[in-house]
Design a protein around this motif. Sequence first.
Motif, PDB file in Angstrom:
ATOM      1  N   ILE A 404      39.241  -8.655   7.288  1.00  0.00           N
ATOM      2  CA  ILE A 404      38.472  -8.768   7.778  1.00  0.00           C
ATOM      3  C   ILE A 404      37.655  -9.840   7.870  1.00  0.00           C
ATOM      4  N   LEU A 405      37.445 -10.863   8.598  1.00  0.00           N
ATOM      5  CA  LEU A 405      35.856 -12.157   8.015  1.00  0.00           C
ATOM      6  C   LEU A 405      35.266 -11.965   8.471  1.00  0.00           C
ATOM      7  N   VAL A 406      34.323 -12.183   7.290  1.00  0.00           N
ATOM      8  CA  VAL A 406      32.656 -11.557   7.656  1.00  0.00           C
ATOM      9  C   VAL A 406      31.762 -12.824   7.385  1.00  0.00           C
ATOM     10  N   LYS A 407      30.830 -13.043   8.201  1.00  0.00           N
ATOM     11  CA  LYS A 407      29.800 -13.397   8.234  1.00  0.00           C
ATOM     12  C   LYS A 407      28.187 -13.266   7.852  1.00  0.00           C
ATOM     13  N   ALA A 408      27.850 -13.340   7.464  1.00  0.00           N
ATOM     14  CA  ALA A 408      26.437 -13.535   6.961  1.00  0.00           C
ATOM     15  C   ALA A 408      25.920 -12.457   9.146  1.00  0.00           C
ATOM     16  N   LYS A 428      33.569   1.280   5.847  1.00  0.00           N
ATOM     17  CA  LYS A 428      34.370   2.468   6.073  1.00  0.00           C
ATOM     18  C   LYS A 428      35.553   1.990   6.757  1.00  0.00           C
ATOM     19  N   LYS A 429      35.042   1.387   7.604  1.00  0.00           N
ATOM     20  CA  LYS A 429      36.101   1.000   8.836  1.00  0.00           C
ATOM     21  C   LYS A 429      36.892   0.312   8.030  1.00  0.00           C
ATOM     22  N   ALA A 430      36.902  -0.815   6.565  1.00  0.00           N
ATOM     23  CA  ALA A 430      37.842  -1.071   5.995  1.00  0.00           C
ATOM     24  C   ALA A 430      38.265  -0.199   5.250  1.00  0.00           C
ATOM     25  N   GLU A 431      37.777   0.961   4.952  1.00  0.00           N
ATOM     26  CA  GLU A 431      38.657   2.067   4.031  1.00  0.00           C
ATOM     27  C   GLU A 431      39.738   2.311   5.543  1.00  0.00           C
ATOM     28  N   GLU A 432      39.216   2.765   6.747  1.00  0.00           N
ATOM     29  CA  GLU A 432      39.881   3.532   7.463  1.00  0.00           C
ATOM     30  C   GLU A 432      41.400   2.931   8.168  1.00  0.00           C
ATOM     31  N   ASN A 433      41.188   1.565   7.623  1.00  0.00           N
ATOM     32  CA  ASN A 433      42.344   0.907   8.369  1.00  0.00           C
ATOM     33  C   ASN A 433      43.094  -0.123   6.802  1.00  0.00           C
ATOM     34  N   ALA A 434      42.628   0.750   5.713  1.00  0.00           N
ATOM     35  CA  ALA A 434      43.546   0.269   4.841  1.00  0.00           C
ATOM     36  C   ALA A 434      44.819   0.891   4.285  1.00  0.00           C
ATOM     37  N   PRO A 435      45.549   0.028   3.584  1.00  0.00           N
ATOM     38  CA  PRO A 435      44.919  -1.924   2.699  1.00  0.00           C
ATOM     39  C   PRO A 435      44.075  -2.906   3.676  1.00  0.00           C
ATOM     40  N   THR A 436      42.488  -2.950   3.127  1.00  0.00           N
ATOM     41  CA  THR A 436      42.044  -4.184   4.022  1.00  0.00           C
ATOM     42  C   THR A 436      41.759  -5.256   2.760  1.00  0.00           C
ATOM     43  N   VAL A 437      42.369  -6.635   3.366  1.00  0.00           N
ATOM     44  CA  VAL A 437      41.596  -7.775   2.940  1.00  0.00           C
ATOM     45  C   VAL A 437      40.101  -7.997   3.156  1.00  0.00           C
ATOM     46  N   LEU A 438      39.209  -7.739   2.917  1.00  0.00           N
ATOM     47  CA  LEU A 438      37.732  -7.841   3.116  1.00  0.00           C
ATOM     48  C   LEU A 438      36.805  -8.972   3.191  1.00  0.00           C
ATOM     49  N   SER A 474      38.734  -1.082  -4.966  1.00  0.00           N
ATOM     50  CA  SER A 474      39.831  -0.480  -4.496  1.00  0.00           C
ATOM     51  C   SER A 474      40.096   0.504  -4.836  1.00  0.00           C
ATOM     52  N   LYS A 475      39.947   2.115  -5.028  1.00  0.00           N
ATOM     53  CA  LYS A 475      39.824   2.839  -5.358  1.00  0.00           C
ATOM     54  C   LYS A 475      40.441   3.627  -3.800  1.00  0.00           C
ATOM     55  N   ARG A 476      39.972   2.772  -3.025  1.00  0.00           N
ATOM     56  CA  ARG A 476      39.187   3.311  -1.367  1.00  0.00           C
ATOM     57  C   ARG A 476      40.380   2.209  -0.584  1.00  0.00           C
ATOM     58  N   GLY A 477      41.748   1.106  -1.174  1.00  0.00           N
ATOM     59  CA  GLY A 477      42.982   0.165  -0.767  1.00  0.00           C
ATOM     60  C   GLY A 477      41.419  -0.910   0.418  1.00  0.00           C
ATOM     61  N   ILE A 478      40.886  -1.525  -0.306  1.00  0.00           N
ATOM     62  CA  ILE A 478      40.005  -2.541  -0.024  1.00  0.00           C
ATOM     63  C   ILE A 478      39.891  -3.658  -1.212  1.00  0.00           C
ATOM     64  N   PHE A 479      40.438  -4.470  -0.313  1.00  0.00           N
ATOM     65  CA  PHE A 479      39.764  -5.411  -1.625  1.00  0.00           C
ATOM     66  C   PHE A 479      39.277  -6.844  -1.114  1.00  0.00           C
ATOM     67  N   VAL A 480      38.472  -7.078  -1.782  1.00  0.00           N
ATOM     68  CA  VAL A 480      37.445  -8.454  -1.290  1.00  0.00           C
ATOM     69  C   VAL A 480      37.678  -9.698  -1.800  1.00  0.00           C
ATOM     70  N   ILE A 481      37.893 -10.332  -0.966  1.00  0.00           N
ATOM     71  CA  ILE A 481      37.638 -11.863  -1.334  1.00  0.00           C
ATOM     72  C   ILE A 481      36.019 -12.440  -1.066  1.00  0.00           C
TER      73      ILE A 481
END
Length: 611
Positions: A404-408, A428-438, A474-481
């Motif tokens: 998921i690419l997020v802009k301001a 919440k959506k990132a967790e529901e679709n985990a593993p997810t790179v935000l 990260s415990k919810r399967g989300i990795f943030v870049i």
Amino acid sequence: MILKEGQTIGNKWHVVYLIKENPYAESYRVEDEGGNPYFMKIYRLKNTPDKLIKDGEVTEIAICRQLNHKNIVSYIDDGVYNDEAGECHYMICTYFSGELLSEMLQRKKKKKLDKKTAVKIFIEMLQGLQYLHERPGVLLHNDINPTNVMLSSKTGGVAELIDMGHVSPCFMGTPPFDTSDLDPRYASGQSFLGKYDELNDIFAATGVFYTMLTGKAPWGVEFTPGLSRKEKLRLVKDARKEQGEIDVDDINDVKLQAIVACGLSLSYTERYESVDEILNDLIDGDESKVAQEIRNRLASRQQEAAADDYPQEHSSSDRTQAAAETSADVEIKKGSGNGFADIAGMDDLKEMLRKRVILILQNKELAEQYKLTPPNGMLLYGPPGCGKSFFAEKFAEETGFNFILVKASDLGSIYIHGSQGKIADLFKKAEENAPTVLCFDEFDAFVPSRSGDNVGSNQAGEVNEFLTQLNNCSKRGIFVIATSNRPDKVDPAVLRTGRIDKQVYVPMPDLTARKLMFELYLKDRPCGEIDSDALAQKADGYVASDIAYVVNEAATIAAFNREPITQELLIKTIEGIKPSVNKELLKEYEEMKNKMEGVERTNSLPHIGYR
């Protein structure tokens, strides 16, 4: 003094000494006939403000007569005393056998308690409040702070709420008690406006809990002796305005962080609604589950608040639109492609991600067996145009994770709390679709430093929401870049361990990287004989976006003339386009890198580019 030492009141209570006094009431230590100590509070009726008296009786005495709970100071007796100055009403309670919470904190080395003790005392305080709040008509304590919590030695240190001089039903308007002795550090903003209800008590109790865990008053406010109430209020209001939502970084427990953040929220609609609600969260042993439930509950309340902030006269469809403003409208892509194979250099970073992140996220059983926790995320920073967002996308391709690419602008909202709701919904959506790179592009726009003069309370609230969501995500399967050209503008609290764990400088592409970029961008285009080494030499100081622009500009000219792209045309195009990053700007980024890393590095920088 109303009474004298050695005097006997009510044929039973012998005065030992004066404890404290104010213009209308005095407190004494007294003893019964057997020498057992008790606490007496006596009011000079003619001096007592009318608002403290109801139906000819002191309100505090009438209320305490009804109370009987292990976490509330115990009422023993009351009566009337007359002297030449007039009628006095007194009340007898159990004596302070033990120590005040404030005294316990003072004798601790760091002025804070261990987590187990703090939670125990907090629960006992809440149980006392719960008893008050469930009384007919609802009773409020209105003065919860560390000096009004006694740890009784008679009951093995059980916490008791004392000083019931401000107890009242819920009300809106002028307080029916004296406010000059209240500690505003533990009072909600609503009470400053005359709104007193159960949420104000919960706010104050959570503030005491924060003090037990951190050794600091909420928002770190300290009072010097001699300050007036007005001056104290100003200090508290200024601190909350400047800092925004409470910083929970010093609390080393994800569940307790979420509880404190919710209980001390500056937004009335986002706080705990009852003592039951906060007790359930405290008693539940699953830290990650409780923290996520609190986040979900907060997101739901923010959606409700966004709808409530919309004028009632608008149609239901308009109000539905207002509620929808707290839903993050983002595209979730499945990572597929060449991954790291398209990136030249940065081998150490890629290897670290394979070992520390990808391996753990792709092998949950292995992670559980070795109790491994991947880093939450990383910040890629450096000059513009060096491929930071591209790297994030290639990471998702390498892993096969959702991206998921997020802009301001994706999280903007015209409604109060709308952006905070979108942030919560995004995670919440990132967790529901985990593993997810935000991937957050231009991260400094999302989480600007709250110390800046231009950061308003709403934006500070958004930063706080990010802090809450980033905690151990990260415990919810989300990795943030996160990517940023200005990491110095990012709120420092975001870059702490457990949120954005790693900061990686993405430098200007070197000669090899530039060569590979030209080959990548020229691939499958009609070209003559091309010397990519010479092009790379000529494009010294050019970033990835500059090289992409050079190739596209040359291709446009060649297409117009219906001829292949030539080496001469590319060289001529390079000469006609200045690099985006000049030497002065590059020097600034090198200094910024040294500041971010905390040390000055002299070794060569890793390569970055495309192949």
